[in-house]
Scaffold this motif. Sequence first.
Motif, short mmCIF file in Angstrom:
data_model
loop_
_atom_site.label_atom_id
_atom_site.label_comp_id
_atom_site.label_asym_id
_atom_site.label_seq_id
_atom_site.Cartn_x
_atom_site.Cartn_y
_atom_site.Cartn_z
N PRO A 110 18.64 5.54 -1.71
CA PRO A 110 18.92 4.21 -1.13
C PRO A 110 18.02 3.89 0.05
CG PRO A 110 20.97 5.36 -1.59
CD PRO A 110 19.87 6.36 -1.77
N PHE A 111 17.71 4.91 0.87
CA PHE A 111 16.84 4.68 2.02
C PHE A 111 15.42 4.38 1.55
CE2 PHE A 111 14.19 5.87 5.63
CZ PHE A 111 14.85 5.23 6.67
N GLU A 112 14.96 5.09 0.54
CA GLU A 112 13.62 4.83 0.01
C GLU A 112 13.50 3.41 -0.53
OE1 GLU A 112 12.15 7.68 -2.80
OE2 GLU A 112 11.15 8.76 -1.17
N GLN A 113 14.56 2.92 -1.15
CA GLN A 113 14.52 1.55 -1.67
C GLN A 113 14.40 0.54 -0.54
OE1 GLN A 113 14.15 0.71 -4.87
NE2 GLN A 113 14.08 2.93 -5.21
N LEU A 114 15.07 0.81 0.59
CA LEU A 114 14.94 -0.07 1.75
C LEU A 114 13.53 -0.03 2.32
CD1 LEU A 114 18.33 0.63 3.59
CD2 LEU A 114 17.71 -1.40 2.28
N VAL A 115 12.94 1.15 2.35
CA VAL A 115 11.56 1.27 2.84
C VAL A 115 10.61 0.48 1.94
CG1 VAL A 115 9.63 2.87 3.18
CG2 VAL A 115 11.92 3.49 3.98
N LYS A 116 10.82 0.56 0.64
CA LYS A 116 9.96 -0.18 -0.29
C LYS A 116 10.11 -1.69 -0.12
CE LYS A 116 9.78 3.47 -3.79
NZ LYS A 116 10.19 3.89 -5.17
N LYS A 117 11.35 -2.14 0.16
CA LYS A 117 11.55 -3.57 0.41
C LYS A 117 10.85 -4.00 1.69
CE LYS A 117 15.97 -4.21 -2.01
NZ LYS A 117 17.40 -4.60 -1.86
N ALA A 118 10.91 -3.15 2.72
CA ALA A 118 10.23 -3.47 3.97
C ALA A 118 8.71 -3.54 3.76
CB ALA A 118 10.57 -2.43 5.03
N LEU A 119 8.18 -2.65 2.95
CA LEU A 119 6.75 -2.67 2.66
C LEU A 119 6.37 -3.94 1.91
CD1 LEU A 119 6.24 1.06 1.60
CD2 LEU A 119 5.21 -0.05 3.60
N GLU A 120 7.22 -4.37 1.00
CA GLU A 120 6.92 -5.60 0.25
C GLU A 120 6.90 -6.80 1.19
OE1 GLU A 120 8.34 -7.90 -3.79
OE2 GLU A 120 9.88 -7.11 -2.44
N PHE A 121 7.87 -6.88 2.10
CA PHE A 121 7.87 -7.99 3.05
C PHE A 121 6.62 -7.95 3.93
CE2 PHE A 121 8.77 -9.73 7.27
CZ PHE A 121 9.06 -11.04 6.92
N SER A 122 6.27 -6.76 4.41
CA SER A 122 5.09 -6.63 5.26
C SER A 122 3.83 -7.04 4.52
CB SER A 122 4.98 -5.18 5.75
OG SER A 122 3.86 -5.01 6.57
N LEU A 123 3.76 -6.71 3.25
CA LEU A 123 2.61 -7.07 2.43
C LEU A 123 2.38 -8.58 2.45
CD1 LEU A 123 1.93 -5.65 -1.12
CD2 LEU A 123 1.96 -8.10 -0.78
N TYR A 124 3.47 -9.35 2.31
CA TYR A 124 3.34 -10.81 2.27
C TYR A 124 3.28 -11.43 3.66
CZ TYR A 124 3.92 -11.08 -2.76
OH TYR A 124 3.70 -10.98 -4.10
N ALA A 125 3.94 -10.82 4.64
CA ALA A 125 4.00 -11.42 5.97
C ALA A 125 2.68 -11.32 6.72
CB ALA A 125 5.10 -10.76 6.80
N HIS A 126 1.85 -10.34 6.40
CA HIS A 126 0.54 -10.25 7.06
C HIS A 126 -0.31 -11.46 6.70
CE1 HIS A 126 1.32 -5.96 7.97
NE2 HIS A 126 0.36 -6.11 8.88
N ARG A 127 -0.86 -12.08 7.73
CA ARG A 127 -1.81 -13.17 7.51
C ARG A 127 -3.11 -12.60 6.94
NH1 ARG A 127 -0.91 -15.16 13.51
NH2 ARG A 127 -2.87 -14.02 13.74
N PRO A 128 -3.97 -13.46 6.42
CA PRO A 128 -5.26 -12.96 5.91
C PRO A 128 -6.15 -12.31 6.97
CG PRO A 128 -4.76 -15.08 4.93
CD PRO A 128 -3.73 -14.86 6.00
N ASP A 129 -5.87 -12.55 8.27
CA ASP A 129 -6.65 -11.87 9.31
C ASP A 129 -6.10 -10.49 9.63
OD1 ASP A 129 -4.33 -12.58 10.62
OD2 ASP A 129 -5.32 -13.52 12.33
N GLY A 130 -5.05 -10.06 8.91
CA GLY A 130 -4.51 -8.72 9.09
C GLY A 130 -3.44 -8.60 10.15
N LEU A 131 -2.96 -9.72 10.70
CA LEU A 131 -1.92 -9.70 11.72
C LEU A 131 -0.64 -10.34 11.20
CD1 LEU A 131 -3.98 -10.77 14.87
CD2 LEU A 131 -3.38 -8.45 14.16
N ILE A 132 0.48 -9.92 11.77
CA ILE A 132 1.77 -10.55 11.49
C ILE A 132 2.07 -11.53 12.62
CG2 ILE A 132 4.26 -10.08 11.56
CD1 ILE A 132 3.83 -7.75 9.75
N PRO A 133 2.59 -12.73 12.32
CA PRO A 133 2.93 -13.68 13.39
C PRO A 133 3.94 -13.10 14.38
CG PRO A 133 2.98 -14.75 11.25
CD PRO A 133 2.85 -13.29 10.99
N ALA A 134 3.94 -13.66 15.59
CA ALA A 134 4.86 -13.22 16.64
C ALA A 134 6.21 -13.90 16.46
CB ALA A 134 4.27 -13.53 18.02
#
Length: 343
Positions: free
Chosen positions: A5-29
């Motif tokens: 279950p914890f691994e599944q949460l980590v994978k979901k967090a990685l998926e969000f991070s994948l999309y949340a990063h802007r094309p310049d490689g940063l996440i908005p504040a």
Amino acid sequence: EMPEPFEQLVKKALEFSLYAHRPDGLIPALSDGDSRCFLDLLQQGYDLYGGEALLYVASRGAQGQPPTVRSKGFPDSGYYVLRSGWGDQTEAYQDERYLIFDCGPLGAGNHGHLDLLSFEAYAYGTPLIIDPGRYTYDESGPVNWRVRFRNTAAHNTVLVDGRNQTRYEWKKSRFKISGPEPDRSMVAFVSKPGLDYLHGIARSYEYPAIHGRKVLFINGEYWVILDLLRADESHRYDLHFHLAPPAQGEVSLSVSHDTLSVYSPKLVLAQPLVPTVRPSIEEGFVSTSYGKKERAPIVRLTQDASSTCFLTVVYPYKNTAPKISVEAPPTSGDLRRLLDGRQ
């Protein structure tokens, strides 16, 4: 080895991070976060779990394979990301257009900002309309910067009668949330070739006006934003766009026979010319990391009305600013149908 279950949460967090990063490689504040790069964590995610999309974003398009989905919604958090692409067609990776939209909960722990229906937009290598960030937790001094950065006015949404979306008051030693957060609903999220569409609604307990925001992403090139306000009595509506620091001292207003335009580096904001809308350029601040702030302009468009519509074309450009003409918003009879989602 981590529990499944914890691994599944980590994978979901990685998926969000994948999309949340802007094309310049940063996440908005967003909220109480800083604008930072977590691409190294995506690389670690790839090392742990594989996934060519993780490697692709971690390397900003240099390795791996692009995600199969261009735009993505995360209903539990309320964040929705619209992208023009992943740099695997005709555009360079860093030049793709990107918008992140917030129709999510305030959150626990006193770290959420009063920013329902706000957004950040990026294009051609730079953020254009930006979330100003948090700057500080310190509430001492002649200016309470913590409150200033957290307020609804510090975000790219509509301020009604100068009031925050949620009651935010002094409690013993600092300001704290003291009222219910707004009711929110995500009416629609559609992503098709040539068109993405978002529709969110905010109903605050601080005022009777209802705010609906529709975002259309046209051909991966520009956005059309409809802000629909409905009330029985007249209210003051302030639509804010917080521009990035490179726009400081570089913003101008232009009026043609039918269109109000705001020009800033790599961005044109255009609205139909409405006599009752009062535009202004004001001084603001942006903080991408804790304890540091930079001057940055705010575009404010003000209107006194009961029910009304702000129609804004958000048009990024790479080299030459386009001339834009925008037709008048719908009549009042159409406004209720728009807000109810029937148009």
